[in-house]
Design an enzyme around this catalytic site. Structure first.
Site, PDB file in Angstrom:
ATOM      1  N   PHE A 229       0.928  -1.096  -0.126  1.00 20.93           N
ATOM      2  CA  PHE A 229       0.016   0.006  -0.095  1.00 20.93           C
ATOM      3  C   PHE A 229       1.001   1.305   0.004  1.00 20.93           C
ATOM      4  CE2 PHE A 229      -1.831  -3.563   2.663  1.00 20.93           C
ATOM      5  CZ  PHE A 229      -3.051  -3.541   1.818  1.00 20.93           C
ATOM      6  N   ASP A 251       0.950  -1.171  -4.781  1.00 22.90           N
ATOM      7  CA  ASP A 251      -0.067  -0.687  -4.783  1.00 22.90           C
ATOM      8  C   ASP A 251      -1.198  -0.900  -5.650  1.00 22.90           C
ATOM      9  OD1 ASP A 251      -0.835   2.280  -2.779  1.00 22.90           O
ATOM     10  OD2 ASP A 251      -2.077   1.713  -4.345  1.00 22.90           O
ATOM     11  N   SER A 252      -2.618  -1.013  -5.528  1.00 19.65           N
ATOM     12  CA  SER A 252      -3.435  -1.494  -6.423  1.00 19.65           C
ATOM     13  C   SER A 252      -3.793  -0.131  -7.428  1.00 19.65           C
ATOM     14  CB  SER A 252      -4.773  -1.865  -5.809  1.00 19.65           C
ATOM     15  OG  SER A 252      -4.987  -0.856  -4.949  1.00 19.65           O
ATOM     16  N   ASP A 298       0.491  -0.893   5.527  1.00 20.22           N
ATOM     17  CA  ASP A 298       0.207   0.313   5.993  1.00 20.22           C
ATOM     18  C   ASP A 298      -1.288   0.613   4.927  1.00 20.22           C
ATOM     19  OD1 ASP A 298      -0.448   2.962   6.946  1.00 20.22           O
ATOM     20  OD2 ASP A 298       0.977   3.899   5.831  1.00 20.22           O
ATOM     21  N   CYS A 338      -5.041   3.069  10.370  1.00 19.52           N
ATOM     22  CA  CYS A 338      -5.533   4.563  10.520  1.00 19.52           C
ATOM     23  C   CYS A 338      -6.918   4.809  10.529  1.00 19.52           C
ATOM     24  CB  CYS A 338      -4.944   5.285   9.160  1.00 19.52           C
ATOM     25  SG  CYS A 338      -5.775   4.746   7.651  1.00 19.52           S
TER      26      CYS A 338
END
Length: 394
Positions: A229, A251-252, A298, A338
């Site tokens: 991520f 990351d996607s 993350d 988060c």
């Protein structure tokens, strides 16, 4: 203009006596007619005694409190609050630092300005409203910001299209309230980053991971690092400076991969140690077993509201199981949440469960949280949203 009044039900002022800055809709007994969303209102107890002044908004949180004193919310008010916020950042060595011009100047409730976020990137301040009231006041706040910051700031960009309630039909548009600049390179601890305040997440960069990135740099020497991520590649850039032998960013989002590559190139041009991949986290982890001895997990917030908590905790457990299963023996795992509704205990339990399911021996090296420029109002514990663990995995 006379400020309209909201009266609370009997006994509902107790949390306000403890300076909690939110008034929930269920606490309201009656309201003056014609109160509009975003309007300043005075709040009185059941016995009609003044207790707070703040912005009214339709929804569960009906009033965000600006002051517990009966004062006028004017230009002097905004300047005094912004000045207090800046003074704190100077006192802790984050503002006016020659090696770091990237920091959060205003952190909502943590700076007694609920619903307002301001991040500084070099000479540009990015302002974000999370309440209709702050949106309504954006121009006076911009004027106060220019007055308080002086030559530190030359541009103010407003970025609230995605943070305000769509039902309010405010017609808000992102754009510069003052100045205008294409220079989107900011410096964090001596490293350079492109900040995408036009289309990026949050205000364009995850300022809140600065100190955790610094910690990762200390562990990166001679390690093979996976930054899952990756978004802007912050952890990847720090790992490169820390002497990692290999850094892979995943990351996607193709846009995130592009931004990560740009930030690596900005700091480490043509460095063959780094590669970035656009892929799903679980698919990538399944395909890469025991390749990395430092892994960063993350993810974006798994739970935006309390109703999603149960599924979010399942998601954190599932993700961390994969991390534990795939990391090399003797590896170090940085794992984060988060999500504001996920408590430290919730998150820790999810990670403990994952360690047990993966059958790995795990020790906690560090317990991480948001940095000092994202302060938590002591009367508003909900402001503690970033949780992280650094784990040694045998």
């Amino acid at each position: 203009m006379t400020t309209k009044t909201i009266q609370l039900k009997k006994g509902k002022e107790e949390s306000l006596k403890r300076f909690h800055p939110w008034i929930f809709s269920g606490a309201i007994l009656r309201m003056d007619e014609g109160i509009e969303e975003g309007e300043l209102v005075k709040v009185v107890t059941f016995h009609r005694e003044f207790i707070a002044i703040g912005h009214y908004q339709i929804g569960s949180i009906a009033v965000r409190v600006l002051s517990f004193r009966d004062i006028t919310i004017d230009q002097e008010f905004w300047e005094s609050r912004l000045k207090a916020a800046l003074n704190m950042r100077i006192a802790i060595g984050i503002a006016d630092n020659p090696t770091n011009n990237t920091y959060r100047l205003v952190h909502g409730e943590g700076d007694l300005l609920p619903g307002l976020i301001i991040d500084c990137y070099g000479k540009t301040a990015v302002m974000q409203a999370h309440s209709v009231g702050m949106h309504v006041e954006r121009l006076p706040i911009c004027e106060a910001l220019r007055s308080v910051m002086g030559s530190r700031i030359e541009h103010v960009f407003y970025k609230s299209e995605t943070t305000l309630p769509f039902k309010a039909e405010l017609g808000q548009q992102d754009g510069f309230l003052y100045g205008g600049s294409d220079d989107n390179v900011a410096i964090e601890n001596g490293l350079k980053f492109h900040v995408d305040w036009l289309k990026g997440q949050k205000t364009g960069f995850f300022v809140d991971q600065r100190e955790n990135r610094t910690l990762l740099e200390k562990y990166a020497q001679n390690r093979s690092v996976l930054n899952m991520f990756c978004y802007t590649g912050g952890f990847s850039v720090y790992a490169m400076r820390g002497g990692a032998k290999l850094v892979h960013s995943v990351d996607s989002s193709a846009k995130a991969v592009e931004l990560t590559n740009a930030n690596i190139e900005l700091n480490f041009p043509s460095d063959a140690r780094h590669a970035a991949f656009c892929d799903d986290a679980f698919k990538y982890l399944d395909a890469h077993d025991a390749q990395y001895d430092l892994v960063v997990l993350d993810p974006p917030a798994f739970a935006k509201h309390r109703a999603a908590l149960r599924n979010a905790l399942k998601g954190y457990t599932r993700l961390n199981v994969k991390g534990f299963e795939r990391i090399k023996p003797g590896g170090i795992l940085f794992t984060f949440s988060c999500s504001q509704v996920v408590t430290k205990e919730n998150f820790r339990n999810a990670v403990f469960t994952a360690a047990a399911q993966a059958k790995r021996k795990v020790r906690i090296l560090h317990q991480l949280h948001q940095p000092a420029d994202h302060p938590i109002n002591i009367y508003h514990p909900e402001g503690e949203y970033l949780k992280g663990l650094v784990l040694y995995v045998e």
